[in-house]
Scaffold this motif. Sequence first.
Motif, PDB file in Angstrom:
ATOM      1  N   ALA A  10      38.344  33.529  41.240  1.00 38.16           N
ATOM      2  CA  ALA A  10      39.090  34.734  40.862  1.00 38.16           C
ATOM      3  C   ALA A  10      39.927  34.476  39.610  1.00 38.16           C
ATOM      4  CB  ALA A  10      39.979  35.187  42.019  1.00 38.16           C
ATOM      5  N   PHE A  11      40.557  33.302  39.537  1.00 31.15           N
ATOM      6  CA  PHE A  11      41.381  32.968  38.372  1.00 31.15           C
ATOM      7  C   PHE A  11      40.512  32.864  37.118  1.00 31.15           C
ATOM      8  CE2 PHE A  11      43.454  29.825  35.549  1.00 31.15           C
ATOM      9  CZ  PHE A  11      44.654  30.511  35.324  1.00 31.15           C
TER      10      PHE A  11
ATOM     11  N   ALA B 221      37.626  34.319  36.610  1.00 25.92           N
ATOM     12  CA  ALA B 221      37.172  35.672  36.279  1.00 25.92           C
ATOM     13  C   ALA B 221      38.289  36.462  35.595  1.00 25.92           C
ATOM     14  CB  ALA B 221      36.720  36.394  37.550  1.00 25.92           C
ATOM     15  N   PHE B 222      39.535  36.258  36.026  1.00 27.41           N
ATOM     16  CA  PHE B 222      40.682  36.947  35.411  1.00 27.41           C
ATOM     17  C   PHE B 222      40.845  36.510  33.954  1.00 27.41           C
ATOM     18  CE2 PHE B 222      45.323  36.804  34.470  1.00 27.41           C
ATOM     19  CZ  PHE B 222      45.540  38.171  34.421  1.00 27.41           C
ATOM     20  N   ILE B 223      40.734  35.190  33.698  1.00 25.73           N
ATOM     21  CA  ILE B 223      40.843  34.677  32.330  1.00 25.73           C
ATOM     22  C   ILE B 223      39.719  35.240  31.456  1.00 25.73           C
ATOM     23  CG2 ILE B 223      40.746  32.597  30.895  1.00 25.73           C
ATOM     24  CD1 ILE B 223      43.344  32.922  32.482  1.00 25.73           C
ATOM     25  N   GLU B 224      38.506  35.286  32.014  1.00 28.66           N
ATOM     26  CA  GLU B 224      37.377  35.837  31.260  1.00 28.66           C
ATOM     27  C   GLU B 224      37.600  37.315  30.955  1.00 28.66           C
ATOM     28  OE1 GLU B 224      33.886  36.289  29.224  1.00 28.66           O
ATOM     29  OE2 GLU B 224      34.894  34.425  29.831  1.00 28.66           O
ATOM     30  N   ALA B 225      38.173  38.065  31.905  1.00 29.91           N
ATOM     31  CA  ALA B 225      38.468  39.481  31.673  1.00 29.91           C
ATOM     32  C   ALA B 225      39.481  39.642  30.536  1.00 29.91           C
ATOM     33  CB  ALA B 225      39.004  40.120  32.958  1.00 29.91           C
ATOM     34  N   LEU B 226      40.497  38.765  30.501  1.00 37.71           N
ATOM     35  CA  LEU B 226      41.472  38.801  29.406  1.00 37.71           C
ATOM     36  C   LEU B 226      40.805  38.516  28.065  1.00 37.71           C
ATOM     37  CD1 LEU B 226      44.589  36.954  30.938  1.00 37.71           C
ATOM     38  CD2 LEU B 226      44.290  39.413  30.550  1.00 37.71           C
TER      39      LEU B 226
END
Length: 248
Positions: free
Chosen positions: A225-226, A228-233
């Motif tokens: 999840a972390f 994926a969050f960084i990739e979304a940013l």
Amino acid sequence: MADLTALATNPAAWAALLTLIVMEVVLGIDNLIFISILTNKLPESMRARARAVGLSGALLMRIALLFTLSHLAGMKEPVIWPFGHGFSWRDIILLGGGLFLVYKATSEINHSTEHKDEDGDKKPQGKSLGFAAAIAQILMLDLVFSIDSILTAVGMTDHLPIMIISVLVAVFLMFVASGPISAFINRHPSIVMLALGFLLMIGTVLIAEGFGFHIEKGYIYAAMAFAAFIEALQMFARGRAKKSGDHH
């Protein structure tokens, strides 16, 4: 029938069902990522059919395993003892699946990063994967993920109807999400690399589990999840930079 009525009017049974559905969906993400990456290597006309066959296989394997729970429990008993360590059939299956995932993810990462032509551009994905080969690989990993899924279900409830309903709902949600997730992964090369990293990590965890080292799944999904969050940013930042460049 009376048992089903008693379950339907039991709040604890509903709570167990909802919890199990969430758990099955989360566990199904691993399966879905693998199916999406593999089917994206097929010609576009075959992808939807391959996803349908792969997910149908996942559903049938899960249902079949639910009706062989007594045998499934026996799969935890050691059958071979190399170097003084006992390995059960479950351990052997997890080891095989983990090694296959690590091999598959590593080879795909190597293909994505190393195979370039003389101009420095990446070559196309090479020879398209055959439909039968894709289905065979999907079904092999379906078996591994299904055993993990059903053992989780058995650990949370002893009511077979609850397990069957949770599996049906989870696989239905996977069917609904498979197309959009596959298209999204196909459109974003960086997501492909992230997904392959997830598969590499999942394969390593399966190997560790096969050797008897339990790794709490919560830590794995938190890390995913972390990431994926960084990739979304990063995707958001690239989008902003592209818009800014277009304006100038």
